[in-house]
Scaffold this active site. Structure first.
Site, mmCIF file in Angstrom:
data_model
loop_
_atom_site.group_PDB
_atom_site.id
_atom_site.type_symbol
_atom_site.label_atom_id
_atom_site.label_comp_id
_atom_site.label_asym_id
_atom_site.label_seq_id
_atom_site.Cartn_x
_atom_site.Cartn_y
_atom_site.Cartn_z
ATOM 1 N N GLU A 158 4.667 4.677 14.882
ATOM 2 C CA GLU A 158 4.084 4.486 13.544
ATOM 3 C C GLU A 158 2.806 5.309 13.401
ATOM 4 O OE1 GLU A 158 5.366 -0.007 12.167
ATOM 5 O OE2 GLU A 158 3.936 0.188 13.816
ATOM 6 N N ASP B 102 -9.487 0.783 -17.003
ATOM 7 C CA ASP B 102 -9.624 1.360 -18.339
ATOM 8 C C ASP B 102 -10.480 2.620 -18.277
ATOM 9 O OD1 ASP B 102 -12.519 0.560 -18.772
ATOM 10 O OD2 ASP B 102 -11.639 -1.406 -18.457
#
Ligand code: GLA
Length: 734
Positions: free
Chosen positions: A619, A539
């Protein structure tokens, strides 16, 4: 001048670049709402109509005028007990137990600069960027004064609202309900867009018609919650991403909240945003004040995309790092973020100091800036059943002191961050054995557990101080540049042996803010990432202290597309912490390519959450390239304008873009959600480019006209594979 007062008719007008907000003090001293929406000029009081309305009460001082009723008139701060039977913004319980408050105009003040709220986060601005209007309303009998605060950020199209309620009477009173904003619409049909969810699946969009009756969302969990985000959009029936009227209401608060939407008997619509009324009865002694957290209002006539963009700018530049700005350290707005690797999904509780150093060595090779040591480094903490509250380093487990560990990580050229969960206590902890009464619990009842832990009474200063000292002792052991502040359960037992009961839910949050304010005052360079089981406290209130928040415990790239989509309606991408994790994904078991995971995580504050040592050479090479790219695009991702280009809940692909302020550089990301035999081609249309300018796409060298990219779009390749991800970079050539 953004704020105007027309004295004769007592009309207040708030003007922003593209919007107007107007209200009026009428002959009886009531503050009536006149208009909010696209910019208009002139006085809008002609909109008020007066007809005899049966069964709608009339205030005593209007005499036998049956056409004057608070039940019908649009208001700025409606109260219970004046004949308005709709949802009230404010409910006062007087000392004599009566529930009534009759607020009338008592004065006003217009000031340069944006008001601040003591103890609470709020939008901040430079003095020349904002103006404040304070309107004082008073109840003649109780002597309660309500100060309505309006902050106007003209250039941002933002209006903030907050309220201070002061008891000027001699007896104590109780505030039973307090909102900070009310929007009354006298005409029109509206939908409410809200964002619901659950742990690991936060902020799904729901759109529902505001019909007769009352519809509400909120939280009674002590936090803003995974279940409903404290932010809504009120939109015209036909409003879409690109067209139509919409209003946002974003509550700058991290605790219990309530948002109510109601269509009344005359088809008028009222929306309220404020503190949750359950578990709240706030007593005010004579002279005391309650500050109601702020609501940020915004209107756009150009659909949800434009509304979101305005909120992103406001939150990024006027909420994030507010705690720093308050201390005037000079650092405001956006601060660059480290690319980090977090130990949680890499090792969970199963690590030693060597594991962390190894992670740092691998991180250094890949270009990762920081290692974050997550849960498990303190007290007795081999799983999530014990140890919370004992913030002493488990040197036996680490095999060295924290200072030594941080030094070794730094020696690799990597920064160090650490996880904490200060608001919690395990029953199996030294702290609980010493201070069982510090855990929130109802008298004579056993407290409810959540993740087998209890909640510390953060409304108490002595409790906060004890934890603060412990945390500082940890932070003082080395060069710790970052903390991840977690909060892993909802509150249940809203009782404090020290604090009066109706205050606990609010004072807990004030205590949390006070702790963070002090921590940042003591460690001004510290970066805090917020977290509450992922996005349970995502928030604007937290963003004032923690400019990035772990968006969700769900790191699955495909689920994240939807979670980040919902989050993007209000919160800028710089607040969205997003990590590449291992496959099969630990929450869903789904397998997606490293490329797709990288592109999805790159939408926010970027990082990794996997064991780097287990990666193959290919990777590792791919990750090096991802980080190189992220760093190249970081200014665009963190401070550019973000646009949603599809709806991943409905469309065959998820697509979004970032564009620089001058519209000359664009980063477009697309993830295909569907793949079928003889596949149709997806075209993605871009937004807000310079229509007459030619853009070159970096990868292919192809050139396109801005208007073509916006009107017809760009075809996305058809290839074999699931959840394929594409990145396009466009640069203006003319
Ligand atoms: C929460 C957080 C995770 C992790 C764990 C540790 O669930 O959201 O990221 O930190 O706690 O216990």
């Amino acid at each position: 001048m953004a704020i105007l007062f027309q004295e004769e008719k007592r009309i207040f007008t708030l003007q922003t670049k593209q919007t107007t907000y107007q209200m009026k003090v009428d002959d009886f001293g009531f503050l009536l709402h006149l208009y909010y929406g696209a910019k208009v000029s002139g006085e809008m009081d002609y909109l008020l109509t007066y007809y005899d309305r049966g069964f709608s009460g009339n205030p005593n001082d209007v005499g036998n005028n049956r056409t004057y009723s608070m039940d019908v008139l649009p208001q700025e701060y409606p109260t219970l007990g004046t004949g308005d039977y709709r949802n009230s913004a404010f409910v006062l319980r007087n000392h004599d137990e009566s529930a009534c408050c009759d607020l009338r105009y008592a004065g006003h003040e217009i000031r340069e600069g944006k008001y601040e709220l003591p103890g609470l986060p709020a939008v901040y601005a430079k003095p020349e960027e904002a103006q404040t209007l304070e309107i004082v309303l008073e109840d003649a009998v109780s002597k309660v004064r309500v100060r309505l605060l309006y902050g106007v950020l003209e250039d941002e199209d933002i209006i903030t609202r907050s309220v201070k309620i002061t008891n000027y009477g001699t007896e104590y009173i109780v505030v039973e309900k307090a909102s900070s904003a009310c929007l009354d619409f006298i005409t029109g049909e509206y939908d409410l867009l809200s964002f619901y969810g659950r742990h690991a699946m936060e902020r799904n969009l729901q759109r529902a018609r505001i019909g007769h009756g009352s519809q509400c969302i909120g939280s009674r969990r002590g936090t803003s919650s995974h279940q409903y985000n404290p932010a809504v959009i009120v939109a015209g029936k036909n409003t879409t991403e690109d067209i139509g009227d919409c209003y946002g209401m974003v509550f700058v608060y991290s605790g219990n909240f309530l948002c109510e939407a109601e269509q009344d008997q005359f088809d008028q619509t009222r929306i309220l945003m404020g503190l949750q009324r359950d578990l709240f009865n706030y007593p005010l002694e004579s002279g005391e004040t309650l500050v109601v957290p702020e609501t940020i209002l915004c209107y756009s006539g150009r659909g949800f995309g434009d509304l979101s963009m305005k909120y992103h700018r406001c939150i990024r530049n006027h909420i994030c790092n507010g705690a720093r700005s308050r201390r005037k350290s000079g650092e405001t707005g956006f601060i660059p973020r480290p690319v980090l690797v977090n130990s949680w999904e890499a090792a969970y509780f199963n690590f030693t100091g060597e594991t962390i150093v190894d992670l740092a060595k691998d991180a250094a090779q890949l270009g990762i800036d920081m290692v974050v040591m997550d849960d498990g480094w303190f007290g007795k903490r081999e799983d999530d059943n014990s140890g919370l509250g004992d913030w002493q380093v488990n040197e036996k487990k680490l095999g060295c002191s924290l200072g030594e560990l941080v030094r070794r990580v730094n020696e690799e050229g990597v920064k160090f961050g650490i996880w904490i969960e200060p608001e919690m206590i395990s029953e199996d902890s030294d702290l609980y054995r010493e201070h069982p009464d510090w855990a929130m619990q109802n008298p004579g009842r056993n407290p409810a557990r959540g993740r087998n832990q209890l909640v510390l009474d953060f409304s108490r200063e002595d409790v906060r101080e004890h934890i603060f000292d412990q945390i500082c002792r940890v932070l003082d052991q080395g060069n710790i540049e970052y903390i991840k502040w977690d909060m892993n359960r909802s509150l249940t037992d809203f009782y404090s042996v020290e604090t009066r009961q109706g205050k606990v839910s609010y004072d807990f949050v004030i205590g949390l803010y006070d702790f963070m304010e002090k921590l940042l005052a003591k460690y001004p360079q510290l970066m805090i990432e917020g977290c509450s089981g992922g996005g349970g406290r995502f928030d604007a209130g937290m963003m004032y202290y923690t400019p990035q928040i772990w968006c969700s415990d769900n790191t699955d790239a495909v689920d994240r597309l939807r979670i980040q989509y919902g989050t993007s309606f209000f919160y800028p991408m710089s607040t969205v912490s997003a990590h590449v994790s291992a496959v099969p994904n630990h929450q869903t078991g789904r397998i997606t390519s490293l490329r797709t995971r990288g592109i999805v995580a790159m939408t926010g504050a970027f990082g990794y959450e996997l064991s780097l040592g287990k990666l193959s050479a290919e990777e590792k090479e791919e990750i090096r390239e991802q980080i190189r790219q992220y760093k190249e695009f970081e200014p665009l991702i963190s401070t550019g304008d973000y646009y949603r280009l599809s709806n991943p809940f409905e469309d065959a692909c998820a697509a979004w873009m970032f564009v620089s302020k001058d519209r000359k550089r664009v980063l477009l990301h697309v993830v295909l959600l569907e793949n079928h035999g003889n596949m149709i081609v997806n075209y993605v249309r871009l937004k807000e480019l310079l229509p007459d300018v030619v853009y070159e796409e970096e990868g292919s060298g192809k050139r396109y006209c801005g208007c073509a990219l916006m009107q017809a779009g760009i075809p996305i390749p058809v290839e074999m594979g699931e959840y394929l991800a594409y990145q396009f970079v466009f640069t203006a050539k003319e």
